[in-house]
Design a protein around this motif. Structure first.
Motif, PDB file in Angstrom:
ATOM      1  N   UNK A  25     -64.563 -19.004  -6.858  1.00 22.91           N
ATOM      2  CA  UNK A  25     -65.692 -18.451  -5.993  1.00 22.91           C
ATOM      3  C   UNK A  25     -66.451 -17.349  -6.830  1.00 22.91           C
ATOM      4  N   UNK A  26     -65.741 -16.664  -7.858  1.00 21.50           N
ATOM      5  CA  UNK A  26     -66.308 -15.821  -8.844  1.00 21.50           C
ATOM      6  C   UNK A  26     -67.241 -16.463  -9.700  1.00 21.50           C
ATOM      7  N   UNK A  27     -66.869 -17.831 -10.402  1.00 21.06           N
ATOM      8  CA  UNK A  27     -67.362 -18.623 -11.408  1.00 21.06           C
ATOM      9  C   UNK A  27     -68.657 -19.301 -10.650  1.00 21.06           C
ATOM     10  N   UNK A  28     -68.488 -19.673  -9.411  1.00 18.51           N
ATOM     11  CA  UNK A  28     -69.205 -20.308  -8.428  1.00 18.51           C
ATOM     12  C   UNK A  28     -70.764 -19.251  -8.342  1.00 18.51           C
ATOM     13  N   UNK A  29     -70.279 -17.991  -8.020  1.00 16.51           N
ATOM     14  CA  UNK A  29     -71.146 -17.084  -7.876  1.00 16.51           C
ATOM     15  C   UNK A  29     -72.147 -16.773  -9.007  1.00 16.51           C
ATOM     16  N   UNK A  30     -71.330 -16.904 -10.243  1.00 13.55           N
ATOM     17  CA  UNK A  30     -72.082 -16.450 -11.742  1.00 13.55           C
ATOM     18  C   UNK A  30     -72.938 -17.876 -11.990  1.00 13.55           C
ATOM     19  N   UNK A  31     -72.824 -18.776 -11.246  1.00 19.05           N
ATOM     20  CA  UNK A  31     -73.793 -20.083 -11.627  1.00 19.05           C
ATOM     21  C   UNK A  31     -74.920 -20.048 -10.580  1.00 19.05           C
ATOM     22  N   UNK A  33     -78.610 -18.257  -9.605  1.00 20.29           N
ATOM     23  CA  UNK A  33     -79.446 -17.506 -10.708  1.00 20.29           C
ATOM     24  C   UNK A  33     -79.526 -16.069 -10.074  1.00 20.29           C
ATOM     25  N   UNK A  34     -79.609 -15.894  -8.574  1.00 16.81           N
ATOM     26  CA  UNK A  34     -79.812 -14.686  -8.215  1.00 16.81           C
ATOM     27  C   UNK A  34     -78.565 -13.809  -8.560  1.00 16.81           C
ATOM     28  N   UNK A  35     -77.543 -14.296  -8.311  1.00 17.14           N
ATOM     29  CA  UNK A  35     -75.901 -13.489  -8.398  1.00 17.14           C
ATOM     30  C   UNK A  35     -76.057 -13.272 -10.154  1.00 17.14           C
ATOM     31  N   UNK A  36     -76.210 -14.224 -10.867  1.00 18.50           N
ATOM     32  CA  UNK A  36     -76.337 -13.953 -12.120  1.00 18.50           C
ATOM     33  C   UNK A  36     -77.235 -12.864 -12.667  1.00 18.50           C
ATOM     34  N   UNK A  37     -78.419 -12.671 -12.102  1.00 16.77           N
ATOM     35  CA  UNK A  37     -79.322 -11.637 -12.321  1.00 16.77           C
ATOM     36  C   UNK A  37     -78.798 -10.481 -11.820  1.00 16.77           C
ATOM     37  N   UNK A  38     -78.422 -10.491 -10.773  1.00 20.79           N
ATOM     38  CA  UNK A  38     -77.927  -8.783 -10.099  1.00 20.79           C
ATOM     39  C   UNK A  38     -76.743  -8.632 -10.547  1.00 20.79           C
ATOM     40  N   UNK A  39     -75.507  -9.669 -10.916  1.00 18.81           N
ATOM     41  CA  UNK A  39     -74.448  -9.330 -11.362  1.00 18.81           C
ATOM     42  C   UNK A  39     -73.689  -8.333 -10.848  1.00 18.81           C
ATOM     43  N   UNK A  40     -73.297  -8.349  -9.585  1.00 15.76           N
ATOM     44  CA  UNK A  40     -72.290  -7.424  -8.773  1.00 15.76           C
ATOM     45  C   UNK A  40     -71.119  -7.811  -8.275  1.00 15.76           C
ATOM     46  N   UNK A  43     -67.808 -10.775 -11.415  1.00 15.46           N
ATOM     47  CA  UNK A  43     -66.895 -10.336 -12.437  1.00 15.46           C
ATOM     48  C   UNK A  43     -65.631  -9.673 -11.626  1.00 15.46           C
ATOM     49  N   UNK A  44     -65.946  -8.911 -10.633  1.00  8.51           N
ATOM     50  CA  UNK A  44     -64.761  -8.316  -9.996  1.00  8.51           C
ATOM     51  C   UNK A  44     -63.854  -9.533  -9.262  1.00  8.51           C
ATOM     52  N   UNK A  45     -64.563 -10.406  -8.787  1.00  3.70           N
ATOM     53  CA  UNK A  45     -63.650 -11.641  -8.377  1.00  3.70           C
ATOM     54  C   UNK A  45     -63.106 -12.360  -9.197  1.00  3.70           C
ATOM     55  N   UNK A  46     -63.688 -12.542 -10.356  1.00  3.41           N
ATOM     56  CA  UNK A  46     -62.844 -13.145 -11.680  1.00  3.41           C
ATOM     57  C   UNK A  46     -61.804 -12.336 -12.041  1.00  3.41           C
ATOM     58  N   UNK A 228     -72.775 -14.811  -0.799  1.00  4.13           N
ATOM     59  CA  UNK A 228     -71.572 -14.129  -0.721  1.00  4.13           C
ATOM     60  C   UNK A 228     -70.669 -14.298   0.630  1.00  4.13           C
ATOM     61  N   UNK A 229     -71.590 -14.851   1.671  1.00  3.83           N
ATOM     62  CA  UNK A 229     -70.705 -15.260   3.024  1.00  3.83           C
ATOM     63  C   UNK A 229     -69.985 -16.542   2.849  1.00  3.83           C
TER      64      UNK A 229
END
Length: 270
Positions: A25-31, A33-40, A43-46, A228-229
């Protein structure tokens, strides 16, 4: 006793394997674009997933090689991690309550209002220095330029039902501003002066567009909310599985100790 230790080892290995969906789930969020830019969240998930993996493997080793102290440490650490994951599931659910977008006249797509989102999420974007980094990151992506290749006419663009929240909020001026369409990222300003801050913030400069608009922040938050949902559903399943495996592990550990005490008791009378 040997069977008990094998069962305990298998249970602890199952706990370690439950880290995979958390890390995924953490890796998917990092892919995204918006999550990669906001970066919230990614990384805590990973990090949490890696911790669950490490503790689960430690428990597996402790059970297989019969190391009671390591098993006890595993039980304490895994309880903390399982409760942390469950708390994160609840937290993500609470902070992602809010808008799903608002319809606008003569448009198929939705637009978004920053006030509709949780205060915690808005505060993550409120810092000028933080938002400067986010909008620079967004401007470097093909999100907005790709619209010019997809929509050649105003009719086609206004009928774009599946325009993403970031595209709606960041790549064009808000509909209420009354700008005239030239292409999705170039608009003619109305004669009347813009009073709305978002209308005044719009620029045909392709590096600026509406990246300084509140509507852009709202679009980013809506994208985060949606992603996130989705991740939260995966985390919920992982948290429930981890708590169930932990409960079985505690029972197995307790049963092993009871069997050990009973064996010693019997040996004392033989």
């Amino acid at each position: 006793m040997a069977l008990n230790h094998v069962v305990a080892a298998a249970i602890n290995l199952a706990a370690a394997l439950l880290s995979i969906p958390v890390i995924a789930a953490g890796i998917w969020l990092s892919t995204q674009t918006d999550n990669a830019c906001v970066n919230l969240l990614q990384w805590p998930l990973i990090g949490l997933g890696i911790a669950i993996l490490a503790v689960g493997l430690a428990g597996f080793v402790g059970a297989l090689w019969r190391l009671p102290r390591l098993l006890l440490a595993y039980l304490v650490a895994m309880l903390i991690l399982a409760l942390s994951l469950a708390s994160l599931v609840v937290f993500v659910f609470l902070v992602t309550t809010g808008s799903s977008g608002r319809p606008v006249p003569s448009r198929a797509f939705l637009e978004y209002d920053l006030d509709d989102y949780s205060g915690w999420l808005r505060q993550r974007l409120d810092s000028a220095s933080r938002w400067d980094g986010i909008k620079t990151c967004l401007a470097s992506t093909p999100i907005c330029p790709s619209l010019n290749q997809t929509y050649a006419t105003a009719e086609g663009f206004f009928a774009a039902r599946w325009l993403s929240p970031v595209e709606s909020g960041c790549c064009k001026p808000p509909t209420r501003c009354g700008y005239t369409f030239v292409n999705p990222t170039f608009w003619i300003s109305p004669i009347d002066g813009a009073v709305d801050p978002d209308c005044a913030a719009w620029s045909n400069d392709q590096a600026q567009l509406c990246y300084s608009c509140s509507s852009c922040k709202a679009g980013v938050l809506q994208n985060l909310r949606r992603e996130w949902r989705r991740a939260d559903l995966i985390l919920l399943v992982a948290a429930l599985g981890l708590l169930a495996v932990y409960a079985v592990g505690c029972y197995t550990f307790r049963q092993a100790k009871t069997d050990n005490l009973f064996r010693r008791y019997r040996q004392g009378y033989t």
